[in-house]
Design an enzyme around this catalytic site. Structure first.
Site, PDB file in Angstrom:
ATOM      1  N   ASP A  33      -3.592  -2.427  -9.889  1.00  0.00           N
ATOM      2  CA  ASP A  33      -3.559  -2.784 -11.321  1.00  0.00           C
ATOM      3  C   ASP A  33      -2.590  -1.875 -12.080  1.00  0.00           C
ATOM      4  O   ASP A  33      -1.844  -2.327 -12.949  1.00  0.00           O
ATOM      5  CB  ASP A  33      -4.967  -2.670 -11.921  1.00  0.00           C
ATOM      6  N   GLY A  36       0.840  -1.212   0.000  1.00  0.00           N
ATOM      7  CA  GLY A  36       0.000   0.000   0.000  1.00  0.00           C
ATOM      8  C   GLY A  36       0.863   1.245   0.000  1.00  0.00           C
ATOM      9  O   GLY A  36       1.788   1.374  -0.803  1.00  0.00           O
TER      10      GLY A  36
HETATM   11  O1  RIB Z   1      -8.606  -3.714  -8.828  1.00  0.00           O
HETATM   12  C1  RIB Z   1      -9.717  -2.879  -8.946  1.00  0.00           C
HETATM   13  C2  RIB Z   1     -10.825  -3.583  -9.627  1.00  0.00           C
HETATM   14  O2  RIB Z   1     -11.262  -4.637  -8.822  1.00  0.00           O
HETATM   15  C3  RIB Z   1     -12.037  -2.727  -9.870  1.00  0.00           C
HETATM   16  O3  RIB Z   1     -11.982  -2.011 -11.086  1.00  0.00           O
HETATM   17  C4  RIB Z   1     -13.181  -3.708  -9.820  1.00  0.00           C
HETATM   18  O4  RIB Z   1     -13.684  -4.035 -11.059  1.00  0.00           O
HETATM   19  C5  RIB Z   1     -12.607  -4.929  -9.104  1.00  0.00           C
HETATM   20  O5  RIB Z   1     -12.625  -6.020  -9.885  1.00  0.00           O
END
Ligand code: RIB
EC number: 2.7.1.15
Length: 293
Positions: free
Chosen positions: A243, A212
């Site tokens: 992501d 984090g």
């Molecule tokens: O990692 C974030 C994502 O996790 C979001 O966009 C949501 O769709 C979940 O799957």
């Protein structure tokens, strides 16, 4: 340009911003509601594409208006969508997100994402064999993830496996991935009864644990290295931060940077992303990230 396939979820995010999280049986009044494009797979594909890599998405949506918009969004971001299947009689994947004080709680409903089967993936074997890296997450059936790890390992295609959200998987698959990027909570599920130091030592230069706002840590074979996160004044929305981090980490690796430098790139990109609302809205272009590393 290096080629990356992202295999995983494509979803609509339904986001409520609230000052109060309701207790069981309670109704509260929220502040705002918005929909955003999301899904961990799609978010990572967008980060990779904005980092200037050649990106191919393999996934599934429903034959509904969300499904069409989700595919258009990927196309508009320069992503090849030929390996995305549209299914009748199933809705597109969705995520139901509450944001309070910049942090989130998420319930996902996989729907079409659950139809990313081994058979579907097998039908794209030849395309996948051309990739420099394959990127996987946990919002699709586990047997597909396991098949893909074996498939890539047999062909010496590099795999980044981001085991989110947390799910159990046999260690024999973890041994075969090139990079494994859990957060602390996911790492504990994968390696119960081990200290963080033990986990990292068992997987040198492979296991990256994200921390984090503390950054990310790995073991380089001799010592543990923590790459600190960048400080951000106002965190607006952490959805998709992981992501963005994964996408830009892959960018660094494929450009030949060290793990340490690639993590710094990932941290820099996610620090920018969390200053905007929506999982994909704040994912920065490469130029912007490179200027801050
Ligand atoms: O990692 C974030 C994502 O996790 C979001 O966009 C949501 O769709 C979940 O799957």
């Amino acid at each position: 340009m290096k080629k990356v396939a992202v295999i995983g979820s494509i979803s609509m995010d339904f986001v409520v911003t609230t000052n109060i999280i309701p207790n069981q049986g309670e109704t509260v009044v929220g502040e705002a509601f918005q929909t955003f494009f999301g899904g961990k797979g799609a978010n990572q594909a967008i980060a990779l594409s904005r980092s200037e890599l050649d990106v191919f998405m393999l996934g599934a949506v429903g034959n509904d208006s969300f499904g069409r918009s989700l595919i258009d969004n990927l196309k508009n971001n320069g992503i090849n969508t030929e390996m995305i299947q549209t299914h009748d009689n199933v809705e597109s994947g969705s995520a139901h997100i509450q944001i309070k004080d910049g942090d989130n709680r998420i319930i996902i409903v996989p729907s079409a994402n659950d139809l990313i089967s081994v058979e579907v993936v097998q039908s794209y074997r030849e395309k996948l064999e051309q990739m420099d890296m394959v990127v996987l997450q946990n919002e699709m059936p586990m047997e597909t993830i396991e098949y893909l790890i074996e498939f890539c390992s047999e062909r010496q295609i590099a795999v980044l496996y981001n085991p989110a959200p947390a799910k159990e998987i046999s260690e024999r698959y973890l041994d075969k991935v090139t990079y494994l990027t859990p957060n602390e909570h996911e790492a504990l599920l994968l390696f119960p009864n081990q200290s963080q130091e033990e986990m990292l030592r068992n997987y040198p230069n492979k296991l990256v644990i994200t921390l984090g706002d503390q950054g990310a840590v790995f073991f380089d074979g001799e010592k543990q290295i923590t790459v600190p996160a960048k400080k951000v004044d106002t965190v607006v929305d952490t959805t998709g931060a992981g992501d963005t981090f994964n996408g830009y980490f892959v960018k660094g690796i494929l450009e030949g940077l060290s793990i340490e430098k690639s993590l710094a790139l990932g941290n820099a990109a996610s620090a920018i992303a969390i200053q905007t609302k929506g999982a994909q809205s704040g994912i920065p272009a490469y130029e912007k990230v490179a200027a801050t590393v």
